[in-house]
Design a protein around this motif. Structure first.
Motif, PDB file in Angstrom:
ATOM      1  N   VAL A  41      45.225   7.415  39.058  1.00  0.00           N
ATOM      2  CA  VAL A  41      45.760   6.899  40.296  1.00  0.00           C
ATOM      3  C   VAL A  41      44.770   7.279  41.370  1.00  0.00           C
ATOM      4  O   VAL A  41      44.018   8.263  41.302  1.00  0.00           O
ATOM      5  CB  VAL A  41      47.188   7.491  40.612  1.00  0.00           C
ATOM      6  CG1 VAL A  41      47.489   7.034  41.772  1.00  0.00           C
ATOM      7  CG2 VAL A  41      48.068   7.061  39.719  1.00  0.00           C
ATOM      8  N   GLY A  42      44.367   6.229  42.426  1.00  0.00           N
ATOM      9  CA  GLY A  42      43.459   6.521  43.464  1.00  0.00           C
ATOM     10  C   GLY A  42      44.248   6.444  44.895  1.00  0.00           C
ATOM     11  O   GLY A  42      45.181   5.556  44.950  1.00  0.00           O
ATOM     12  N   ILE A  43      43.965   7.576  45.697  1.00  0.00           N
ATOM     13  CA  ILE A  43      44.898   7.808  46.801  1.00  0.00           C
ATOM     14  C   ILE A  43      43.640   7.925  48.013  1.00  0.00           C
ATOM     15  O   ILE A  43      42.844   8.676  47.910  1.00  0.00           O
ATOM     16  CB  ILE A  43      45.892   8.947  46.827  1.00  0.00           C
ATOM     17  CG1 ILE A  43      47.027   8.605  45.609  1.00  0.00           C
ATOM     18  CG2 ILE A  43      46.534   9.004  48.221  1.00  0.00           C
ATOM     19  CD1 ILE A  43      48.019  10.034  45.510  1.00  0.00           C
ATOM     20  N   ILE A  44      44.007   7.096  49.004  1.00  0.00           N
ATOM     21  CA  ILE A  44      43.177   7.484  50.141  1.00  0.00           C
ATOM     22  C   ILE A  44      43.748   7.811  51.571  1.00  0.00           C
ATOM     23  O   ILE A  44      44.995   7.382  51.704  1.00  0.00           O
ATOM     24  CB  ILE A  44      42.255   6.044  50.424  1.00  0.00           C
ATOM     25  CG1 ILE A  44      41.170   6.036  51.319  1.00  0.00           C
ATOM     26  CG2 ILE A  44      43.217   4.818  50.723  1.00  0.00           C
ATOM     27  CD1 ILE A  44      40.306   5.020  51.551  1.00  0.00           C
ATOM     28  N   ALA A  45      43.412   8.641  52.380  1.00  0.00           N
ATOM     29  CA  ALA A  45      43.855   8.969  53.473  1.00  0.00           C
ATOM     30  C   ALA A  45      44.003   7.632  54.336  1.00  0.00           C
ATOM     31  O   ALA A  45      43.090   7.094  54.508  1.00  0.00           O
ATOM     32  CB  ALA A  45      42.962  10.051  54.345  1.00  0.00           C
ATOM     33  N   GLY A  46      45.246   7.462  54.914  1.00  0.00           N
ATOM     34  CA  GLY A  46      45.448   6.455  55.837  1.00  0.00           C
ATOM     35  C   GLY A  46      46.145   5.307  54.952  1.00  0.00           C
ATOM     36  O   GLY A  46      46.526   4.258  55.526  1.00  0.00           O
ATOM     37  N   GLY A  47      46.213   5.475  53.848  1.00  0.00           N
ATOM     38  CA  GLY A  47      47.134   4.671  52.956  1.00  0.00           C
ATOM     39  C   GLY A  47      46.073   3.259  52.413  1.00  0.00           C
ATOM     40  O   GLY A  47      44.899   3.210  52.846  1.00  0.00           O
ATOM     41  N   ASP A  48      46.685   2.317  51.843  1.00  0.00           N
ATOM     42  CA  ASP A  48      46.070   1.143  51.159  1.00  0.00           C
ATOM     43  C   ASP A  48      45.228   0.442  52.219  1.00  0.00           C
ATOM     44  O   ASP A  48      44.084  -0.022  52.065  1.00  0.00           O
ATOM     45  CB  ASP A  48      46.833   0.090  50.752  1.00  0.00           C
ATOM     46  CG  ASP A  48      47.313   0.587  49.177  1.00  0.00           C
ATOM     47  OD1 ASP A  48      46.754   1.742  48.918  1.00  0.00           O
ATOM     48  OD2 ASP A  48      48.293   0.242  48.600  1.00  0.00           O
ATOM     49  N   GLY A  49      45.556   0.440  53.513  1.00  0.00           N
ATOM     50  CA  GLY A  49      44.969  -0.260  54.711  1.00  0.00           C
ATOM     51  C   GLY A  49      43.362   0.366  55.003  1.00  0.00           C
ATOM     52  O   GLY A  49      42.699  -0.161  55.391  1.00  0.00           O
ATOM     53  N   ALA A  50      43.481   1.616  54.646  1.00  0.00           N
ATOM     54  CA  ALA A  50      42.134   2.671  54.743  1.00  0.00           C
ATOM     55  C   ALA A  50      41.015   2.056  53.503  1.00  0.00           C
ATOM     56  O   ALA A  50      40.002   2.285  53.925  1.00  0.00           O
ATOM     57  CB  ALA A  50      42.191   3.595  54.826  1.00  0.00           C
ATOM     58  N   ILE A  51      41.361   1.286  52.724  1.00  0.00           N
ATOM     59  CA  ILE A  51      40.519   0.862  51.734  1.00  0.00           C
ATOM     60  C   ILE A  51      39.390   0.021  52.581  1.00  0.00           C
ATOM     61  O   ILE A  51      38.249  -0.015  52.168  1.00  0.00           O
ATOM     62  CB  ILE A  51      41.033   0.163  50.709  1.00  0.00           C
ATOM     63  CG1 ILE A  51      42.028   0.920  49.837  1.00  0.00           C
ATOM     64  CG2 ILE A  51      40.035  -0.350  49.523  1.00  0.00           C
ATOM     65  CD1 ILE A  51      42.921   0.307  48.791  1.00  0.00           C
TER      66      ILE A  51
END
Length: 313
Positions: free
Chosen positions: A112-122
């Motif tokens: 699993v990949g998690i980014i600060a700010g949620g998927d929109g931050a991709i």
């Protein structure tokens, strides 16, 4: 006296002081006149800087290997591999995680990949998300983190509050924690079970850690996911035998894989893959051991790898 000065400083001044100690924020002397170089000169200079990344990774190979052994052990017992980061590190983790299902035929929930700010931050930067340590903890809580899981925190500076908070929460839960940073003695390294600190030095453009630091992080992530999957029996030699044929290219690769391992004809590979419901492992076992599809499935169900199943059969 230093305590008095620190109390007198505000958070912004302390951050400035902290950044001044990071090698990833330093300025390289051969880049002072960067904007005056020709394109050919810039390409050559950038390539020279990039050449320093693999040797920097080589310095920490024993640490990477130790982390992978612990990661594979957790995953073998049913744990997940979770990457978490902000900005470029977060995106790199998501890229690595998203490649595991088609390459190794694992469930998308396993890596699993998690980014600060949620998927929109991709795709779009989410301001201030990386400054929230509770946000990192909440993100892991949101996916029901357990002590069986592995959390890999990625931060070029090694001090990103979001990642620090995530690793501290993971440690409280009892999950295995791994830090990937590009500065030595990093904050995330101090709170993790395994501190992978690849010191690549200053960037060609000062502070632009999507460059050498990003390359170093990608190399380490490649090692973690690939070698963990090898340890879990997802390859036969250096051949992907657990790939998921989700498009025409992968279907052709599945047939070619069966042909390479068994020396069968294209027609035999296609027919056996149809009987095995597209499973490369089952098809290989059927052809090399003369088993029916059901017998091959039963053999694979109790074996940790194709090699082991072939030996047992």
């Amino acid at each position: 006296m230093s305590d008095i000065l620190n109390r007198a400083r505000g958070p912004h001044d302390l951050l400035l002081a902290e950044l001044s100690t990071l090698t990833t924020e330093a300025i390289v002397e051969d880049g002072r006149d960067l904007d005056m170089l020709s394109t050919a000169g810039l390409v050559e200079l950038m390539n020279e800087h990039d050449e320093s990344v693999p040797p920097a990774v080589a310095v920490v190979l024993p640490t990477i290997a130790a982390a992978i052994d612990d990661i594979a052990a957790r995953m073998r017992d049913g744990g997940r591999l979770i990457y978490i980061g902000a900005g470029t590190p977060g995106r790199l983790g998501i890229v690595d995680a998203s490649e595991c299902p088609p390459t190794f035929n694992v469930d998308p929930s396993l890596v699993v990949g998690i980014i600060a700010g949620g998927d929109g931050a991709i795709r779009t930067a989410v301001e201030n998300a990386e400054d929230d340590p509770q946000g990192g903890a909440d993100a892991l809580s949101g996916i029901a983190l357990t002590e069986m899981d592995v959390v890999v925190g990625i931060s070029a500076s090694g001090r990103t509050p979001y990642v620090v908070g995530a690793l501290e929460y993971a440690a409280e839960i009892g999950a295995l924690t791994v830090a990937i940073a590009c500065n030595s003695n990093s904050t995330i390294g101090r709170v993790a079970d395994h501190a992978i600190e690849v010191v690549v030095g200053p960037e060609l453009i000062a502070g632009s850690t999507r460059l050498k630091a990003g390359t170093a992080q990608k190399l380490v992530l490649n090692m973690i996911s690939t070698i963990a999957m090898i340890r879990l029996g997802k390859t036969y030699g250096n051949i992907m035998v657990d790939l998921r044929a989700t498009n025409e290219k992968l279907r052709a690769r599945a047939e070619r894989t069966v042909m390479l391992v068994t020396d069968c004809t294209p027609a035999e590979a296609a027919e056996t893959l149809a009987q095995s419901d597209g499973s490369v492992k089952i098809a290989i076992l059927m052809l090399l051991r003369g088993l029916s599809a059901d017998a091959a499935r039963a053999s694979m169900a109790t074996a940790p790898s194709l090699r082991a199943a072939l030996g047992a059969a």
